[in-house]
Scaffold this active site. Structure first.
Site, PDB file in Angstrom:
ATOM      1  N   GLN A 150      -4.866   9.838  -3.541  1.00 28.57           N
ATOM      2  CA  GLN A 150      -3.532   9.260  -3.586  1.00 28.57           C
ATOM      3  C   GLN A 150      -2.487  10.327  -3.888  1.00 28.57           C
ATOM      4  OE1 GLN A 150      -3.067   6.073  -2.695  1.00 28.57           O
ATOM      5  NE2 GLN A 150      -0.844   6.387  -2.756  1.00 28.57           N
ATOM      6  N   ALA A 210       2.462   4.731  -3.145  1.00 33.20           N
ATOM      7  CA  ALA A 210       2.301   4.789  -4.594  1.00 33.20           C
ATOM      8  C   ALA A 210       2.061   6.204  -5.076  1.00 33.20           C
ATOM      9  CB  ALA A 210       1.135   3.897  -5.017  1.00 33.20           C
ATOM     10  N   SER A 218      -1.630   3.329  -7.545  1.00 35.75           N
ATOM     11  CA  SER A 218      -2.110   2.655  -6.336  1.00 35.75           C
ATOM     12  C   SER A 218      -3.210   1.657  -6.660  1.00 35.75           C
ATOM     13  CB  SER A 218      -2.647   3.683  -5.344  1.00 35.75           C
ATOM     14  OG  SER A 218      -3.296   3.034  -4.263  1.00 35.75           O
ATOM     15  N   GLU A 260       4.127  -5.899   2.729  1.00 37.69           N
ATOM     16  CA  GLU A 260       2.943  -5.335   3.381  1.00 37.69           C
ATOM     17  C   GLU A 260       1.965  -6.465   3.735  1.00 37.69           C
ATOM     18  OE1 GLU A 260       1.102  -2.169   1.247  1.00 37.69           O
ATOM     19  OE2 GLU A 260       2.890  -0.905   1.235  1.00 37.69           O
ATOM     20  N   TRP A 286      -0.478  -6.464   5.577  1.00 36.23           N
ATOM     21  CA  TRP A 286      -1.826  -5.958   5.827  1.00 36.23           C
ATOM     22  C   TRP A 286      -2.604  -5.646   4.547  1.00 36.23           C
ATOM     23  CZ3 TRP A 286       2.722  -3.244   6.712  1.00 36.23           C
ATOM     24  CH2 TRP A 286       2.965  -2.173   5.840  1.00 36.23           C
ATOM     25  N   HIS A 287      -1.921  -5.589   3.414  1.00 35.59           N
ATOM     26  CA  HIS A 287      -2.545  -5.170   2.160  1.00 35.59           C
ATOM     27  C   HIS A 287      -3.029  -6.398   1.387  1.00 35.59           C
ATOM     28  CE1 HIS A 287      -2.807  -2.410  -1.469  1.00 35.59           C
ATOM     29  NE2 HIS A 287      -2.843  -3.604  -2.036  1.00 35.59           N
TER      30      HIS A 287
END
Length: 350
Positions: free
Chosen positions: A228, A249, A254, A312, A314-315
């Site tokens: 990350q 993030a 994250s 988001e 998709w998350h």
């Protein structure tokens, strides 16, 4: 000894027999004369083989309450709600922590402390069902300053809250396995990995989607602190820190580091990790069904000021079925689930 004449003795015997018969008929009334059951009463558990309670477990904040639905389960597995039935009772193993009312309302005491538990027993005749109740973790109780960084103290919890004000420990690495689902890439990578609880649930979610004609693919699951750090650093170089912070993030902040989150797509590269994914049948299916498998859309539209991130679709993030259904039902975020929409800015313990 004086004796009555035979005729008179015979008559007396007949009269005595008649009297006895009359007495017997009064002592044994017919079934139609029996007292009727009181109004509203139901024969306890007579036609049921089990009890069903929804939700089956509860997590309540101090002072919060929730109503459960109790149904009788028949042999054919059909359910009959038992609300209002006088034979239905609810009792708590710890009334000073959690109380339970006959109408199904379960409440946590305002003085209850984080982590305290109680068992609410639902009883209907000979049938019983236990509801585990936990006093919900307070966000204030799960953060501390470590090396000047506000850091979560419960990284292993399925409902751990990680955001811009609540970092994961830099050294945290969860136990990881690879879910048996298709990914958009073939190479072996840490981003295929998830915690076992989330991996198993993801397999079920993908299978259910496929059954409904929706093909899903994994894009990116686990990311280490180091990974990350590299990703965020690259985004800062290309777009500047202010812009990068809106969608990426910082290391430690994250959700991917928890091993409970994954970015998914439908195989269309044009809309992979892009907001246009929201218009796809796959994204709409996720909104409707993800909670059934314990996942939430972690960064929903219109909640950017609370989550700190852009929408988001998709998350998805695994939090467990009960928590996911509660969040989906109310249309809230994980932060709001803990009844503190501005909890991302709480001051950490010193």
């Amino acid at each position: 000894m004086n004796r009555l004449p035979l005729a008179r003795r015979t008559a007396a015997a007949l009269l005595l027999s008649a009297a006895l018969l009359a007495g017997c008929s009064k002592a044994a009334p017919s079934p139609s004369d029996a007292a009727a059951p009181p109004a509203g009463a139901t024969k306890p558990s007579g036609s049921y083989i089990a009890l069903a309670v929804e939700p089956g477990t509860l997590s309540l904040s101090p002072g919060a309450k929730k109503q459960v639905t109790v149904s009788g389960v028949k042999k054919d597995q059909s359910k009959q709600p038992l609300a209002g039935d006088k034979s239905l009772t609810l009792s708590s193993s710890a009334p000073d922590i959690v109380t339970a009312a006959a109408d199904g309302t379960i409440a946590a005491s305002a003085q209850a402390k984080t982590g305290q538990t109680a068992i609410v027993t639902v009883q209907y005749g000979s049938l019983k069902k236990d509801i585990p109740v936990t006093v919900k973790t307070s966000l204030d109780d799960t953060i501390a300053t470590v090396g000047g960084v506000p850091t979560v103290t419960n990284p292993d919890a399925l409902d751990v809250v990680v955001n811009k004000q609540r970092s994961m420990p830099g050294t945290y690495i969860p136990k990881l396995i690879e879910p048996n689902v298709p990914f958009t890439f073939k190479e072996k990578s840490e981003k295929r990995m998830m915690r076992p609880e989330a991996a198993g649930a993801l397999e079920q979610l993908f299978a259910a989607a496929k059954k409904d004609g929706i093909q899903l693919y994994g894009i990116s699951a686990y990311r280490s602190y180091a990974t990350q750090k590299s990703i965020f650093g690259g985004n800062v170089k290309s777009q500047g820190e202010q812009t990068a912070s809106q969608f990426s993030a910082k290391p430690g902040q994250s959700e991917h580091q928890t091993g409970l989150a994954i970015d998914v797509g439908d195989g269309n590269p044009k809309c992979a990790v892009e907001q246009c994914f929201a218009d796809s049948p796959a994204a709409k299916w996720l909104v409707a069904h993800a909670a059934d498998f314990g996942f939430i859309i972690r960064y929903p539209k219109g909640k950017e000021s609370i989550t700190g991130y852009e929408y988001e679709p998709w998350h998805i993030r695994y939090v467990g079925v009960d928590v996911a259904k509660e969040i989906a039902k109310q249309g809230i975020t994980l932060e709001e689930y803990f009844q503190d929409a501005v909890a991302a800015g709480t001051k950490p313990k010193q």
